[in-house]
Design a protein around this motif. Sequence first.
Motif, PDB file in Angstrom:
ATOM      1  N   MET A  21       1.144   5.089   4.732  1.00  0.00           N
ATOM      2  CA  MET A  21       0.070   4.505   3.935  1.00  0.00           C
ATOM      3  C   MET A  21       0.139   5.025   2.508  1.00  0.00           C
ATOM      4  O   MET A  21       0.003   4.269   1.552  1.00  0.00           O
ATOM      5  CB  MET A  21      -1.263   4.912   4.567  1.00  0.00           C
ATOM      6  N   THR A  46       6.109  -6.542   7.499  1.00  0.00           N
ATOM      7  CA  THR A  46       6.184  -5.585   8.600  1.00  0.00           C
ATOM      8  C   THR A  46       7.580  -5.649   9.176  1.00  0.00           C
ATOM      9  O   THR A  46       8.276  -6.644   9.038  1.00  0.00           O
ATOM     10  CB  THR A  46       5.176  -5.928   9.707  1.00  0.00           C
ATOM     11  N   VAL A  54      -7.801   6.378   7.007  1.00  0.00           N
ATOM     12  CA  VAL A  54      -6.462   5.888   6.721  1.00  0.00           C
ATOM     13  C   VAL A  54      -5.827   5.122   7.873  1.00  0.00           C
ATOM     14  O   VAL A  54      -5.342   4.014   7.696  1.00  0.00           O
ATOM     15  CB  VAL A  54      -5.538   7.045   6.293  1.00  0.00           C
ATOM     16  N   MET A  79      -7.278   1.685   8.194  1.00  0.00           N
ATOM     17  CA  MET A  79      -6.828   0.797   7.120  1.00  0.00           C
ATOM     18  C   MET A  79      -5.417   0.286   7.393  1.00  0.00           C
ATOM     19  O   MET A  79      -5.122  -0.885   7.256  1.00  0.00           O
ATOM     20  CB  MET A  79      -6.807   1.562   5.795  1.00  0.00           C
ATOM     21  N   MET A  80      -4.595   1.226   7.778  1.00  0.00           N
ATOM     22  CA  MET A  80      -3.192   0.892   8.025  1.00  0.00           C
ATOM     23  C   MET A  80      -3.091  -0.119   9.159  1.00  0.00           C
ATOM     24  O   MET A  80      -2.351  -1.098   9.062  1.00  0.00           O
ATOM     25  CB  MET A  80      -2.459   2.175   8.422  1.00  0.00           C
ATOM     26  N   GLU A  81      -3.838   0.146  10.184  1.00  0.00           N
ATOM     27  CA  GLU A  81      -3.770  -0.740  11.344  1.00  0.00           C
ATOM     28  C   GLU A  81      -4.258  -2.135  10.974  1.00  0.00           C
ATOM     29  O   GLU A  81      -3.677  -3.145  11.371  1.00  0.00           O
ATOM     30  CB  GLU A  81      -4.629  -0.153  12.476  1.00  0.00           C
ATOM     31  N   ALA A  96      -4.183  -3.427   7.977  1.00  0.00           N
ATOM     32  CA  ALA A  96      -3.201  -4.027   7.078  1.00  0.00           C
ATOM     33  C   ALA A  96      -2.040  -4.612   7.871  1.00  0.00           C
ATOM     34  O   ALA A  96      -1.599  -5.741   7.621  1.00  0.00           O
ATOM     35  CB  ALA A  96      -2.686  -2.986   6.091  1.00  0.00           C
ATOM     36  N   ILE A  97      -1.580  -3.874   8.848  1.00  0.00           N
ATOM     37  CA  ILE A  97      -0.457  -4.361   9.644  1.00  0.00           C
ATOM     38  C   ILE A  97      -0.869  -5.561  10.475  1.00  0.00           C
ATOM     39  O   ILE A  97      -0.127  -6.542  10.582  1.00  0.00           O
ATOM     40  CB  ILE A  97       0.098  -3.223  10.525  1.00  0.00           C
TER      41      ILE A  97
END
Lengths: 336, 336
Positions: free
Chosen positions: A78, A99, B74, B77-79, B81-82
């Motif tokens: 991130m 991705t 974080v 957010m990352m999850e 976003a993916i």
Amino acid sequence: MVTLAEVAQHAGVSASTVSYVLSGKRSISPTTRQRVEESIRQLGYHPNAGARALASSRSNIVALMIPLRTDMYVPVMMEIAIAVATAARTHGYDVLLLTGEEGPDAVRRVTGSGLADAMIVMDVELDDERLPLLRGTDRPSVLIGLPADPSGLTCVDLDFRATGALCVEHLASLGHRDLAVIGEAPGVYERHTGFAERTLEGLRGRARELGVRLLHRPCEGGYDAMALTLARIFDERPGTSGFVVQNEAAVEPLLALLRQQGRAVPEDVSVVAICPEQVAVQASVRLTSVAIPAQEMGRRAVEQLVAKLDGRGSDEVVLLAPELTVRASSGPAPQV
Amino acid sequence: MVTLAEVAQHAGVSASTVSYVLSGKRSISPTTRQRVEESIRQLGYHPNAGARALASSRSNIVALMIPLRTDMYVPVMMEIAIAVATAARTHGYDVLLLTGEEGPDAVRRVTGSGLADAMIVMDVELDDERLPLLRGTDRPSVLIGLPADPSGLTCVDLDFRATGALCVEHLASLGHRDLAVIGEAPGVYERHTGFAERTLEGLRGRARELGVRLLHRPCEGGYDAMALTLARIFDERPGTSGFVVQNEAAVEPLLALLRQQGRAVPEDVSVVAICPEQVAVQASVRLTSVAIPAQEMGRRAVEQLVAKLDGRGSDEVVLLAPELTVRASSGPAPQV
DNA sequence: ACCCACTGTCGAAGCGCTTCGACGCAGTAT
DNA sequence: ATACTGCGTCGAAGCGCTTCGACAGTGGGT
């Protein structure tokens, strides 16, 4: 939508003049420039990205391929992603998020369609199947990570081999003779992820050189997995007094389990972590660690990429030197 | 680069026919279609994204604005976003990554230039300065998060108010009368981040209704901050027996400190966390928790967005119902 | 037998921008 | 004076695609 032509008309100049004001590719008299800029402001003009891309065959977009998996290393990823996005913007580029899911196809699609001018690839495996494609295309690319054969590629990475060596050196210099490495999840090694393997090489190499024993155990995150792994380690090598951890999800479990077993850190066992600074500082024991400079990596990757896009720069491997910060988790080996 | 015209020539048809084969917007005879597809394959044709965007005024890109800060949340957010990137691809869209850094300007830039057809906005504050812009543009947008006034906007979020209420209910039903909430870092509240404030409302509202006392303390992550916060809580309310934690970085410190103070979980104190499933399961005590369905949120946001892009769908607030999973960290209140 | 509707294909007109060559007009060197 | 060199500006030609209207050809309904 306001177009270039409208701006030109409003400013009483030709379209090409406006274009040159915008791009700065030809000299423009100060008065004309001002007039045009004022018109742009007044009309709220924004150049159309598609038209621009078509005419110039530059999209001003760089693609960023991040791993699909969220099973490892998430905060680092991130942080890198954000650093890339931020750095790219300062150079006038936007970032397209890909991705890993599509794999090599994504590379084909993006380069083939001219969607992105260049790409940054993360989560590189030693023998990554995307590499031939990247080598074969004329679009610049930068890897964050280091494959087995980086020839013809630009790579940015922490020097994980040196990192591993550094950890062993530190512990050895404190007198530890039996070290254990808590690694990433087994899957990470099975995929031959570059950083994990290189760290291991560094660890093993220096251990051999310094004559200390080293046990490597991959470990899923979490308490249960860690408990099993730890039990195994102490069964096999009861004298283990130094740990190197390269798995954020294992850090806290390890510390808790050691405490629970009555092993004091750093009096009985020392722990060195390879992790982002924040994790090391926020752990229950402030950890001696080698930081993973995520921001720096993202920024450097963008800089390399922009250099290539500008015709400067060449294939190059940028390895960031690891820095070990001594905190409260490592100390002299206990006297036997 | 292979162009449409070359494919057309190769297949012995006109350019428009190839275009219609690709888009499916007019019927094409099976034989022609096959011939064209074969030519496309043979020549390795990829439509040029810029030209396509220019001609169709659709870029097939959605922008995703993620927060710049890496100080909270974080992995979630990352999850998200993916999940967004993955879901978008299944609908034929790519994702442009924008950091919150540019703020409202990013919205202007992206919508003005036609770089993206639509946008997804994360980390929404209650009175976010981007909202007027999003309302004012004709480009569809979806928020992940819920502002104070969602009128004219499409939002997807976990129902954090219900989440807060659910946590209180659970603890109250176990007989706990004195609850403490370990919240996000103070900054999160100062920014009036939607989810944090709404959770608090839910917690307080239900506590009032059920007649239980509730203390709320924001808390930076890490051990030191947590230790201070915890000490203060027990000073002020020595009888506190139930905790609600909404801060991933505080979960493990809290558990460790409780252990250290000889307070058993769940016999002496109960803990309910609001966090991703993984955190709850991997903690040193398997945590009773309300999961934050990051993937689901990302997916739903994309679905809403695509619906709007297709002319279906309307402004709507999608609140996902929270689900509380009882694990090992909550139990009956101790008898006084 | 005639008309109509439909299907499948084509040609051409842009979409909004960049960029190349041209050109007029100084200013400078001859 | 003449010739030359920049400088600042313009016009026009695309970039590669989508899409609209046109138009043959086909078949069904009467």
